[in-house]
Scaffold this active site. Structure first.
Site, PDB file in Angstrom:
ATOM      1  N   ILE A   2       0.832  -1.225   0.000  1.00  0.00           N
ATOM      2  CA  ILE A   2       0.000   0.000   0.000  1.00  0.00           C
ATOM      3  C   ILE A   2       0.860   1.266   0.000  1.00  0.00           C
ATOM      4  CG2 ILE A   2      -2.107  -1.008   0.973  1.00  0.00           C
ATOM      5  CD1 ILE A   2      -1.283   0.194   3.718  1.00  0.00           C
TER       6      ILE A   2
ATOM      7  N   THR B 235      -8.676   0.359  15.605  1.00  0.00           N
ATOM      8  CA  THR B 235      -8.607  -0.486  16.798  1.00  0.00           C
ATOM      9  C   THR B 235      -8.992   0.292  18.055  1.00  0.00           C
ATOM     10  OG1 THR B 235      -7.027  -1.624  18.243  1.00  0.00           O
ATOM     11  CG2 THR B 235      -6.113   0.064  16.833  1.00  0.00           C
ATOM     12  N   ASP B 236      -9.488  -0.427  19.058  1.00  0.00           N
ATOM     13  CA  ASP B 236      -9.782   0.224  20.346  1.00  0.00           C
ATOM     14  C   ASP B 236      -8.501   0.690  21.042  1.00  0.00           C
ATOM     15  OD1 ASP B 236      -8.799  -2.289  21.093  1.00  0.00           O
ATOM     16  OD2 ASP B 236     -10.464  -2.776  22.428  1.00  0.00           O
ATOM     17  N   GLU B 237      -7.336   0.169  20.597  1.00  0.00           N
ATOM     18  CA  GLU B 237      -6.087   0.539  21.280  1.00  0.00           C
ATOM     19  C   GLU B 237      -5.752   2.019  21.121  1.00  0.00           C
ATOM     20  OE1 GLU B 237      -2.801  -2.124  21.053  1.00  0.00           O
ATOM     21  OE2 GLU B 237      -4.084  -3.885  21.213  1.00  0.00           O
TER      22      GLU B 237
ATOM     23  N   TYR C  86       2.485   0.736  17.969  1.00  0.00           N
ATOM     24  CA  TYR C  86       1.403   0.246  17.104  1.00  0.00           C
ATOM     25  C   TYR C  86       0.185   1.161  17.197  1.00  0.00           C
ATOM     26  CZ  TYR C  86      -2.861  -2.381  16.002  1.00  0.00           C
ATOM     27  OH  TYR C  86      -4.095  -2.747  15.521  1.00  0.00           O
TER      28      TYR C  86
ATOM     29  N   LYS D 105      -1.727   3.649  14.426  1.00  0.00           N
ATOM     30  CA  LYS D 105      -3.136   3.493  14.029  1.00  0.00           C
ATOM     31  C   LYS D 105      -3.907   4.788  14.325  1.00  0.00           C
ATOM     32  CE  LYS D 105      -5.027   0.161  12.769  1.00  0.00           C
ATOM     33  NZ  LYS D 105      -5.264  -0.346  11.373  1.00  0.00           N
TER      34      LYS D 105
ATOM     35  N   ASN E  49     -10.241  -6.883  20.657  1.00  0.00           N
ATOM     36  CA  ASN E  49      -9.433  -8.057  20.261  1.00  0.00           C
ATOM     37  C   ASN E  49     -10.263  -9.124  19.557  1.00  0.00           C
ATOM     38  OD1 ASN E  49      -7.879  -6.769  22.480  1.00  0.00           O
ATOM     39  ND2 ASN E  49      -6.510  -8.496  22.091  1.00  0.00           N
TER      40      ASN E  49
ATOM     41  N   LYS F  18      -0.199 -13.979  18.158  1.00  0.00           N
ATOM     42  CA  LYS F  18      -1.211 -13.377  19.020  1.00  0.00           C
ATOM     43  C   LYS F  18      -1.597 -14.375  20.108  1.00  0.00           C
ATOM     44  CE  LYS F  18      -1.137  -9.802  16.286  1.00  0.00           C
ATOM     45  NZ  LYS F  18      -1.746  -9.766  14.995  1.00  0.00           N
TER      46      LYS F  18
HETATM   47  P1  NAD Z   1      -2.677  -9.327  10.214  1.00  0.00           P
HETATM   48  O1  NAD Z   1      -1.343  -8.877  10.718  1.00  0.00           O
HETATM   49  O2  NAD Z   1      -3.112 -10.724  10.429  1.00  0.00           O
HETATM   50  O3  NAD Z   1      -2.781  -9.047   8.645  1.00  0.00           O
HETATM   51  C1  NAD Z   1      -2.301  -7.874   8.057  1.00  0.00           C
HETATM   52  C2  NAD Z   1      -2.323  -8.076   6.536  1.00  0.00           C
HETATM   53  O4  NAD Z   1      -1.854  -6.846   5.939  1.00  0.00           O
HETATM   54  C3  NAD Z   1      -1.394  -9.181   6.039  1.00  0.00           C
HETATM   55  O5  NAD Z   1      -2.042  -9.944   5.047  1.00  0.00           O
HETATM   56  C4  NAD Z   1      -0.208  -8.437   5.456  1.00  0.00           C
HETATM   57  O6  NAD Z   1       0.432  -9.132   4.392  1.00  0.00           O
HETATM   58  C5  NAD Z   1      -0.885  -7.166   4.961  1.00  0.00           C
HETATM   59  N1  NAD Z   1       0.063  -6.039   4.874  1.00  0.00           N
HETATM   60  C6  NAD Z   1       0.956  -5.632   5.810  1.00  0.00           C
HETATM   61  N2  NAD Z   1       1.664  -4.591   5.335  1.00  0.00           N
HETATM   62  C7  NAD Z   1       1.198  -4.323   4.097  1.00  0.00           C
HETATM   63  C8  NAD Z   1       1.519  -3.352   3.125  1.00  0.00           C
HETATM   64  N3  NAD Z   1       2.486  -2.442   3.316  1.00  0.00           N
HETATM   65  N4  NAD Z   1       0.828  -3.344   1.961  1.00  0.00           N
HETATM   66  C9  NAD Z   1      -0.151  -4.275   1.714  1.00  0.00           C
HETATM   67  N5  NAD Z   1      -0.482  -5.223   2.618  1.00  0.00           N
HETATM   68  C10 NAD Z   1       0.177  -5.250   3.792  1.00  0.00           C
HETATM   69  O7  NAD Z   1      -3.717  -8.292  10.843  1.00  0.00           O
HETATM   70  P2  NAD Z   1      -5.221  -8.531  11.324  1.00  0.00           P
HETATM   71  O8  NAD Z   1      -5.211  -9.031  12.721  1.00  0.00           O
HETATM   72  O9  NAD Z   1      -5.958  -9.258  10.278  1.00  0.00           O
HETATM   73  O10 NAD Z   1      -5.719  -7.004  11.387  1.00  0.00           O
HETATM   74  C11 NAD Z   1      -6.277  -6.388  10.238  1.00  0.00           C
HETATM   75  C12 NAD Z   1      -6.604  -4.949  10.589  1.00  0.00           C
HETATM   76  O11 NAD Z   1      -7.509  -4.903  11.679  1.00  0.00           O
HETATM   77  C13 NAD Z   1      -5.395  -4.125  11.015  1.00  0.00           C
HETATM   78  O12 NAD Z   1      -5.529  -2.842  10.455  1.00  0.00           O
HETATM   79  C14 NAD Z   1      -5.494  -4.066  12.518  1.00  0.00           C
HETATM   80  O13 NAD Z   1      -4.925  -2.884  13.017  1.00  0.00           O
HETATM   81  C15 NAD Z   1      -7.001  -4.094  12.715  1.00  0.00           C
HETATM   82  N6  NAD Z   1      -7.485  -4.671  13.962  1.00  0.00           N
HETATM   83  C16 NAD Z   1      -7.088  -5.919  14.349  1.00  0.00           C
HETATM   84  C17 NAD Z   1      -7.616  -6.482  15.498  1.00  0.00           C
HETATM   85  C18 NAD Z   1      -7.212  -7.866  15.970  1.00  0.00           C
HETATM   86  O14 NAD Z   1      -7.571  -8.262  17.071  1.00  0.00           O
HETATM   87  N7  NAD Z   1      -6.486  -8.643  15.189  1.00  0.00           N
HETATM   88  C19 NAD Z   1      -8.546  -5.759  16.264  1.00  0.00           C
HETATM   89  C20 NAD Z   1      -8.916  -4.482  15.853  1.00  0.00           C
HETATM   90  C21 NAD Z   1      -8.393  -3.962  14.690  1.00  0.00           C
HETATM   91  O1  DAU Z   2      -7.523  -4.476  20.921  1.00  0.00           O
HETATM   92  C1  DAU Z   2      -7.355  -4.676  19.543  1.00  0.00           C
HETATM   93  C2  DAU Z   2      -5.945  -5.149  19.278  1.00  0.00           C
HETATM   94  O2  DAU Z   2      -5.877  -6.489  19.743  1.00  0.00           O
HETATM   95  C3  DAU Z   2      -5.553  -5.067  17.812  1.00  0.00           C
HETATM   96  O3  DAU Z   2      -5.547  -3.720  17.408  1.00  0.00           O
HETATM   97  C4  DAU Z   2      -4.166  -5.683  17.588  1.00  0.00           C
HETATM   98  O4  DAU Z   2      -3.862  -5.701  16.202  1.00  0.00           O
HETATM   99  C5  DAU Z   2      -4.185  -7.103  18.112  1.00  0.00           C
HETATM  100  O5  DAU Z   2      -2.898  -7.662  18.005  1.00  0.00           O
HETATM  101  C6  DAU Z   2      -4.635  -7.136  19.575  1.00  0.00           C
HETATM  102  O6  DAU Z   2      -3.635  -6.512  20.425  1.00  0.00           O
HETATM  103  P1  DAU Z   2      -3.198  -7.145  21.846  1.00  0.00           P
HETATM  104  O7  DAU Z   2      -1.844  -6.670  22.167  1.00  0.00           O
HETATM  105  O8  DAU Z   2      -4.260  -6.940  22.867  1.00  0.00           O
HETATM  106  O9  DAU Z   2      -3.197  -8.728  21.436  1.00  0.00           O
HETATM  107  P2  DAU Z   2      -2.215  -9.916  21.815  1.00  0.00           P
HETATM  108  O10 DAU Z   2      -2.860 -11.158  21.319  1.00  0.00           O
HETATM  109  O11 DAU Z   2      -0.807  -9.643  21.420  1.00  0.00           O
HETATM  110  O12 DAU Z   2      -2.257  -9.918  23.406  1.00  0.00           O
HETATM  111  C7  DAU Z   2      -3.467 -10.111  24.122  1.00  0.00           C
HETATM  112  C8  DAU Z   2      -3.142  -9.992  25.594  1.00  0.00           C
HETATM  113  O13 DAU Z   2      -2.327 -11.106  25.992  1.00  0.00           O
HETATM  114  C9  DAU Z   2      -2.333  -8.745  25.949  1.00  0.00           C
HETATM  115  O14 DAU Z   2      -2.733  -8.278  27.222  1.00  0.00           O
HETATM  116  C10 DAU Z   2      -0.896  -9.243  25.995  1.00  0.00           C
HETATM  117  C11 DAU Z   2      -1.058 -10.663  26.512  1.00  0.00           C
HETATM  118  N1  DAU Z   2      -0.034 -11.627  26.031  1.00  0.00           N
HETATM  119  C12 DAU Z   2       0.199 -11.692  24.694  1.00  0.00           C
HETATM  120  C13 DAU Z   2       1.144 -12.578  24.203  1.00  0.00           C
HETATM  121  C14 DAU Z   2       1.431 -12.635  22.702  1.00  0.00           C
HETATM  122  C15 DAU Z   2       0.602 -12.457  26.921  1.00  0.00           C
HETATM  123  O15 DAU Z   2       0.364 -12.410  28.149  1.00  0.00           O
HETATM  124  N2  DAU Z   2       1.526 -13.343  26.443  1.00  0.00           N
HETATM  125  C16 DAU Z   2       1.834 -13.435  25.107  1.00  0.00           C
HETATM  126  O16 DAU Z   2       2.709 -14.262  24.732  1.00  0.00           O
END
Ligand code: NAD
Ligand code: DAU
Length: 337
Positions: free
Chosen positions: A61, A126-128, A151, A155, A180, A190
């Site tokens: 992107i 994200t809520d973060e 991060y 965002k 999450n 994750k």
């Molecule tokens: P992910 O890390 O699993 O996937 C990210 C995708 O983006 C991958 O397919 C990667 O190849 C692609 N990507 C990364 N850099 C790129 C670039 N420069 N150009 C084109 N593509 C690129 O992430 P996810 O967990 O699926 O999250 C998707 C979106 O949702 C993110 O914007 C994240 O901030 C948001 N979000 C995630 C969560 C969660 O819990 N996972 C919660 C709230 C919001």
């Molecule tokens: O809240 C939305 C966000 O949720 C998204 O924007 C992010 O993309 C997504 O990664 C997620 O962020 P978190 O940091 O909350 O997710 P994670 O799964 O990394 O961690 C969840 C919780 O668990 C957090 O409090 C950290 C803790 N943790 C995580 C890992 C990887 C551990 O205790 N041990 C671990 O090894």
């Protein structure tokens, strides 16, 4: 037929969203634009690759020429931007790529979207961005933006650019801020898939700090339906929070996974905390529920059972994504905790 550009459609939430659009609509072509970083995986879309309504473009992107070529070629009516660096721990060790992808990449998509007359741009946020809560209260759309990690700072910055494009150029944008997610195809960096993978291998479960940090867990399919509702019915310029109404402390979550998989709690290991670790997130869902009539479709108990079953049924997928580079990532991230 309408063309919708989905960026990051090979990542965890993206693949669930692309599959939902292909299966549940018949008048939409999905232009899936993804750089295939470590987090992107086309094998997660193996059942969609021969679908003629799914067009995959391998691109970054941040590459404005490639982005513009894609817009020129497919004239998307709408853009849904999932593409991002998404892991907080990686942003702590290497923030630069978060600035580039999450901020510069969003800006390049916004510019191209205006230039090629896209009707609506949805930013998946994200809520973060709201920072951390105390013991009570929930994030509403009016909560101040106070990001704590590199991060969430990236965002939040992207959200501000989206808002500025709406305000300055009267460009149609909506922002979703979700809690999450968990579910099929999540990369095992994750918490939930990392623990499932470790449990299956009888490895320790690394719980950061005291394990009493709280997250509001949402099944990924419910996030996808919410994004689609906001894309279709949300009001331009607005933010919509999305959450699971399901707060769990990390320690409780890990115990639930151990119980489902019938393994002992002795696998739990407390390790050094994440620097700047946010203590609690919780989403007030009332706006999206009342304005757009969105509802949760599964309880946490149903969603987590489905998720564990998916990982058990897809051990090959798990093996593939945890071989090679993942091993180095794991030992670098966890050896000095
Ligand atoms: P992910 O890390 O699993 O996937 C990210 C995708 O983006 C991958 O397919 C990667 O190849 C692609 N990507 C990364 N850099 C790129 C670039 N420069 N150009 C084109 N593509 C690129 O992430 P996810 O967990 O699926 O999250 C998707 C979106 O949702 C993110 O914007 C994240 O901030 C948001 N979000 C995630 C969560 C969660 O819990 N996972 C919660 C709230 C919001
Ligand atoms: O809240 C939305 C966000 O949720 C998204 O924007 C992010 O993309 C997504 O990664 C997620 O962020 P978190 O940091 O909350 O997710 P994670 O799964 O990394 O961690 C969840 C919780 O668990 C957090 O409090 C950290 C803790 N943790 C995580 C890992 C990887 C551990 O205790 N041990 C671990 O090894």
């Amino acid at each position: 037929m309408k063309n919708i550009l989905v960026t990051g459609g090979a990542g965890f939430i993206g693949v669930n969203f692309v599959r939902m659009l292909l299966n549940e609509t018949d008048d939409i072509n999905v232009i899936n634009y993804d750089a295939l970083t470590y987090a992107g995986n086309l094998a997660s879309l193996d059942d969609c690759l021969n679908n003629e309504r799914h067009i995959f473009i391998h691109g970054d992107i941040c590459d404005i020429n490639k982005v513009e070529d894609t817009f020129e070629r497919y004239s998307p009516e709408g853009v849904i931007n999932f593409a991002a660096e998404s892991h907080v721990d990686r942003s702590i060790t290497d923030p630069d790529i978060f600035l580039k992808t999450n901020i510069m990449g969003t800006l390049s998509l916004l510019r191209a979207s205006r230039k090629f007359n896209v009707k609506r741009f949805l930013q998946v946020s994200t809520d973060e961005v709201y920072g951390s809560l105390g013991l009570t209260g929930k994030f509403t759309e009016a909560t101040n933006i106070l990001p704590n990690s590199p991060y969430s700072a990236s965002k939040a910055s992207a959200d501000h650019f989206v808002r500025a494009f709406n305000h300055t150029y009267d460009f149609d944008t909506v922002i979703t801020r979700c809690s999450n997610n968990y579910g099929p195809y999540q990369f095992p960096e994750k918490m939930i898939p990392l623990c499932i993978n470790n449990i299956l291998k009888n490895k320790n479960l690394p719980v950061y700090g005291d394990g009493m940090q709280i997250r509001d867990w949402l099944f990924v399919k419910d996030h996808c339906t919410a994004i689609w509702e906001v894309f279709n019915k949300g009001k331009s310029g607005e933010v919509y929070n999305i959450g699971g109404s399901n707060e769990k402390a990390n320690l409780e979550l890990v115990k639930i996974l151990l119980k489902i998989l019938n393994k002992p709690e002795s696998l739990i290991t407390f390790v050094k905390d994440r620097p700047g670790h946010d203590r609690r997130y919780a989403i007030d869902n009332s706006k999206i529920m009342s304005d757009l009539n969105w509802k949760l479709s599964v309880t946490f108990e149903q969603g987590i059972e489905l998720t564990v079953k998916w990982y058990l049924d897809n051990k090959k997928w798990l093996e593939n994504v945890t071989s090679g580079a993942y091993q180095n990532y794991y030992s670098n991230m966890y050896s000095n905790r």
